[in-house]
Design a protein around this motif. Structure first.
Motif, short mmCIF file in Angstrom:
data_model
loop_
_atom_site.label_atom_id
_atom_site.label_comp_id
_atom_site.label_asym_id
_atom_site.label_seq_id
_atom_site.Cartn_x
_atom_site.Cartn_y
_atom_site.Cartn_z
N GLY A 169 7.21 3.61 4.15
CA GLY A 169 7.13 4.76 5.05
C GLY A 169 6.48 5.98 4.43
N TYR A 170 5.85 5.81 3.29
CA TYR A 170 5.26 6.93 2.54
C TYR A 170 3.75 6.91 2.74
CZ TYR A 170 4.60 10.17 -1.42
OH TYR A 170 4.28 11.24 -2.22
N LEU A 171 3.24 7.94 3.39
CA LEU A 171 1.83 8.03 3.74
C LEU A 171 0.91 7.79 2.55
CD1 LEU A 171 -0.49 8.97 5.74
CD2 LEU A 171 -0.02 11.28 4.93
N TYR A 172 1.21 8.44 1.43
CA TYR A 172 0.28 8.42 0.31
C TYR A 172 0.30 7.09 -0.45
CZ TYR A 172 0.24 13.30 1.55
OH TYR A 172 0.13 14.46 2.26
N TYR A 173 1.33 6.27 -0.23
CA TYR A 173 1.28 4.92 -0.79
C TYR A 173 0.14 4.15 -0.13
CZ TYR A 173 2.22 -0.07 -1.15
OH TYR A 173 2.08 -1.42 -1.35
N HIS A 174 0.05 4.24 1.19
CA HIS A 174 -0.96 3.48 1.92
C HIS A 174 -2.38 4.00 1.65
CE1 HIS A 174 2.02 1.13 4.10
NE2 HIS A 174 2.71 2.24 4.23
N THR A 175 -2.53 5.33 1.53
CA THR A 175 -3.87 5.84 1.23
C THR A 175 -4.29 5.50 -0.19
OG1 THR A 175 -2.91 8.01 0.66
CG2 THR A 175 -3.71 7.72 2.93
N THR A 176 -3.32 5.53 -1.12
CA THR A 176 -3.64 5.14 -2.51
C THR A 176 -3.98 3.66 -2.58
OG1 THR A 176 -2.16 6.84 -3.40
CG2 THR A 176 -2.74 5.03 -4.87
N LEU A 177 -3.19 2.83 -1.92
CA LEU A 177 -3.45 1.40 -1.89
C LEU A 177 -4.83 1.13 -1.31
CD1 LEU A 177 -2.50 -1.57 -2.15
CD2 LEU A 177 -1.48 -1.33 0.15
N ALA A 178 -5.16 1.82 -0.21
CA ALA A 178 -6.46 1.62 0.44
C ALA A 178 -7.60 1.99 -0.49
CB ALA A 178 -6.52 2.45 1.72
N SER A 179 -7.46 3.13 -1.17
CA SER A 179 -8.51 3.58 -2.07
C SER A 179 -8.75 2.57 -3.20
CB SER A 179 -8.15 4.95 -2.65
OG SER A 179 -9.13 5.39 -3.55
N LEU A 180 -7.67 2.06 -3.78
CA LEU A 180 -7.81 1.09 -4.87
C LEU A 180 -8.37 -0.24 -4.37
CD1 LEU A 180 -4.56 1.74 -6.96
CD2 LEU A 180 -6.87 2.54 -7.42
N LEU A 181 -7.95 -0.66 -3.18
CA LEU A 181 -8.48 -1.90 -2.61
C LEU A 181 -9.98 -1.78 -2.35
CD1 LEU A 181 -5.63 -2.80 -0.10
CD2 LEU A 181 -6.35 -4.19 -2.05
N GLY A 232 -4.57 -0.94 -11.54
CA GLY A 232 -3.77 -0.07 -10.70
C GLY A 232 -3.08 -0.83 -9.59
N LEU A 233 -3.81 -1.75 -8.94
CA LEU A 233 -3.23 -2.55 -7.86
C LEU A 233 -2.09 -3.43 -8.37
CD1 LEU A 233 -6.49 -3.59 -5.97
CD2 LEU A 233 -4.62 -2.18 -5.04
N GLN A 234 -2.28 -4.00 -9.56
CA GLN A 234 -1.24 -4.82 -10.14
C GLN A 234 0.04 -4.01 -10.37
OE1 GLN A 234 -2.36 -6.73 -13.80
NE2 GLN A 234 -0.52 -8.00 -13.89
N TYR A 235 -0.13 -2.75 -10.77
CA TYR A 235 1.03 -1.91 -11.03
C TYR A 235 1.73 -1.52 -9.72
CZ TYR A 235 3.88 1.10 -13.97
OH TYR A 235 4.94 1.65 -14.64
N LEU A 236 0.97 -1.55 -8.60
CA LEU A 236 1.57 -1.21 -7.30
C LEU A 236 2.44 -2.34 -6.77
CD1 LEU A 236 -1.25 0.58 -5.26
CD2 LEU A 236 0.76 1.59 -6.33
N ASN A 237 2.29 -3.55 -7.31
CA ASN A 237 3.09 -4.68 -6.84
C ASN A 237 4.58 -4.34 -6.96
OD1 ASN A 237 0.84 -6.22 -6.32
ND2 ASN A 237 0.91 -7.34 -8.27
N GLY A 238 5.29 -4.60 -5.90
CA GLY A 238 6.73 -4.32 -5.91
C GLY A 238 7.11 -2.98 -5.34
N LEU A 239 6.12 -2.12 -5.04
CA LEU A 239 6.42 -0.79 -4.49
C LEU A 239 6.35 -0.76 -2.97
CD1 LEU A 239 4.50 1.59 -6.94
CD2 LEU A 239 6.94 1.04 -6.93
N SER A 240 5.83 -1.82 -2.36
CA SER A 240 5.55 -1.77 -0.92
C SER A 240 6.81 -1.56 -0.09
CB SER A 240 4.84 -3.05 -0.47
OG SER A 240 5.63 -4.19 -0.78
N ASP A 241 7.92 -2.22 -0.46
CA ASP A 241 9.15 -2.05 0.31
C ASP A 241 9.69 -0.62 0.18
OD1 ASP A 241 9.04 -4.65 1.18
OD2 ASP A 241 10.43 -5.42 -0.33
N ALA A 242 9.73 -0.13 -1.04
CA ALA A 242 10.30 1.21 -1.28
C ALA A 242 9.46 2.31 -0.66
CB ALA A 242 10.44 1.45 -2.78
N LEU A 243 8.14 2.09 -0.57
CA LEU A 243 7.23 3.14 -0.10
C LEU A 243 6.55 2.80 1.22
CD1 LEU A 243 5.53 4.11 -3.50
CD2 LEU A 243 7.38 5.32 -2.30
#
Length: 421
Positions: A363-375, A350-361
Motif C-alpha cells: 500500500g506504499y506508493l513509492y514502493y511501486h514507483t521505485t520498483l517500476a523505475s528499477l524494472l 536493487g530488484l533482488q534486494y526488493l524481494n520480500g518487501l512487496s507484502d509489507a509495502l
C-alpha cells in the motif's frame, strides 16, 4: 488553485496553532475540535465573498472561541450549573485576551505543548502518534495509515482506542514537567517529522508541496532544540528537515510538474539552510551516539554536497542506509537501500534486494514507483508499466500522477512490442 482549494490550504496551515490555542482555552480536545470545525464552516461562508483575512489563524481562533462560548451560554440556559470559560465574548476583547496569552505557556508554544500532551505515556507510542496526527495535523485515517504503512481499518481502530483513552485522561492533559517532556521526546520528534513530511510531499490533493507546513515543523523543532539543547537526535532532526526543505524551489517546474532529484537545478537549492544543516549534523555526530535522524540527515547531506548528480557518493549513501537498517529497521529503509544498491551496482541488484518487501509495502506508493523505475532500467518495461499502474491506485497528488504518466510513456518507448496508446 481554485478559491475553495486556496481556503482549504489556509485551513491546513492554520489548524495546528488554532486547535492548540482552542485546546488551551477550553481544556478539552473534543470541544476544541468542534470549535475549529465551526470556525472553518463560517470561513467557508464568508471568505469567498469578503476575502481571506490578513491573519487567517487569528480569525479562526477568535471565531471558534466566540462561537463556542455562545454555544455554551445557550446550553447553560438548559443545563444549569455548567461553568463558562473566563473571558469576554466580543471579538475585540477576545483579540486582546488572546494577545495577552500568546507564548505564555511553560513550553512557550501552544502547538508544541499540545504535541507533548497528545504523547501521554498512558498511550502506546503508536497510539500517541496516531492521535497527534489526527488531532493536530487533521490527517485523514487513510493518510495516517499510509504514514505508518498499515491498513486503514487497523489505523481507524487504533485512533478510536487512542481517543477513548485520551478522553479518560483529559483532565490530566496539562503541561508536562521537564522529566515528563524528556520521556515523551521521541514521540514528539516523530510527530514533528511526520508533519514536515506532509508539507514536503502531501499525501493527496492538488498541492504536492506545502512549504508553510514544512516551515511550521522546522519552527517547532527549533523550539524543541531550545528545550533540549544537548539532544543529538533533535539536532539531527532539524538538520534533516533543513536539508530537505532547502530543495523546495527546485522540486517543481513552472507548470507545477515534479522534477526528480537528479534533474533539479541545484543552483536553486538554499545554500544557507544547507550550511546550517551541515553545522548541526556535524555537531550532533560528535556526540558519538548516531540515531535514526542523524543518519538520515547524513544521507541528505551527501546529496546536498554533490554539485552535480554524477558526483553523488552513492557508496557512502548505501553504507549509511545499511547503518540505518541496524538502528531502525523498516521496509521503507530497505526500499531506500535498494535504490542505493542499484546506483552502486546495477538495477538487478536493487530488484533482488526488493524481494520480500512487496507484502509489507503493497500500500506504499513509492514502493511501486521505485520498483517500476528499477524494472524499466533492467529492461522489463512491461512489468514496469504494471507497477506504475499500481502506484496510480494509491492516491498520488496531481503532480505525482503527471510524473507517473510521463514515466509510463517512457516505458512504452522502451517496450519491444509496445501496446497501442
Amino acid at each position: 488553485m481554485s478559491a475553495v482549494g486556496e481556503i482549504g490550504a489556509h485551513f491546513a496551515v492554520a489548524r495546528p496553532r488554532v486547535l492548540a490555542a482552542l485546546t488551551r482555552q477550553f481544556s478539552n480536545l473534543d470541544v476544541a475540535e468542534e470549535a475549529y470545525q465551526e470556525a472553518c464552516m463560517r470561513a467557508m461562508e464568508r471568505w469567498p465573498a469578503n476575502g481571506v483575512p490578513a491573519d487567517p489563524t487569528g480569525w479562526l481562533i477568535m471565531t471558534g472561541r466566540n462561537a463556542t462560548i455562545d454555544r455554551i451560554r445557550r446550553d447553560k440556559r438548559i443545563v444549569s450549573g455548567e461553568a463558562l470559560p473566563d473571558g469576554p465574548a466580543s471579538e475585540d476583547d477576545i483579540e486582546a485576551a488572546l494577545a495577552d496569552q500568546i507564548d505564555m505557556s511553560e513550553l512557550r508554544d501552544d502547538v508544541l505543548r499540545l504535541m507533548f500532551m497528545c504523547c501521554h505515556p498512558d498511550l502506546s507510542l503508536q497510539d500517541q502518534l496516531a492521535l497527534a496526527l489526527k488531532v493536530i495535523g487533521g490527517f485523514s485515517v487513510d493518510k495516517i495509515a499510509r504514514a505508518f504503512v498499515v491498513k486503514p481499518k487497523a489505523m481507524e481502530q487504533r485512533i478510536t482506542r487512542a481517543k477513548k483513552k485520551a478522553a479518560a485522561i483529559a483532565e490530566r492533559l496539562d503541561t508536562p514537567s521537564l522529566q515528563e517532556r524528556t520521556a515523551r521526546l521521541d514521540a514528539v520528534c516523530t510527530m514533528a517529522y511526520l508533519l514536515f513530511n506532509e508539507g514536503y510531499s502531501a499525501s493527496g490533493g492538488d498541492e504536492h508541496i506545502r512549504a508553510e507546513l514544512c516551515e511550521e515543523a522546522i519552527r517547532l523543532i527549533r523550539l524543541l532544540l531550545t528545550l533540549f539543547p544537548s539532544q543529538a537526535e533533535v539536532m539531527g532532526l532539524l538538520a534533516l528537515c533543513l536539508f530537505q526543505h532547502s530543495r523546495r524551489q527546485a522540486r517543481l517546474d513552472s507548470a507545477g510538474k515534479l522534477i526528480p532529484l537528479e534533474e533539479q537545478d541545484r543552483s536553486l537549492w538554499n545554500r544557507q539552510e544547507i550550511a546550517e544543516g551541515q553545522v548541526l549534523i556535524e555537531k550532533a555526530l560528535r556526540h558519538g551516539r548516531p540515531g535514526p535522524y542523524q543518519i538520515q540527515a547524513a544521507i541528505a547531506a551527501v546529496h546536498c554536497m554533490a554539485e552535480m548528480p554524477e558526483q553523488t557518493d552513492w557508496q557512502e549513501i548505501e553504507r549509511l542506509y545499511a547503518a540505518l537498517e541496524q538502528v531502525q529497521p523498516s521496509p521503507v529503509v530497505s526500499l531506500n537501500r535498494a535504490v542505493a544498491l542499484s546506483k552502486v551496482k546495477d538495477a538487478r541488484t536493487g530488484l533482488q534486494y526488493l524481494n520480500g518487501l512487496s507484502d509489507a509495502l503493497s500500500g506504499y506508493l513509492y514502493y511501486h514507483t521505485t520498483l517500476a523505475s528499477l524494472l524499466d532500467e533492467a529492461g522489463e518495461a512491461d512489468r514496469a508499466i504494471a507497477a506504475y499502474e499500481c502506484a496510480l491506485q494509491l492516491g498520488p497528488t496531481e503532480q505525482e500522477v503527471a510524473h507517473i504518466r510521463r514515466k509510463m510513456k517512457q516505458c512504452r518507448s522502451h517496450q519491444k512490442n509496445p501496446e497501442p496508446m
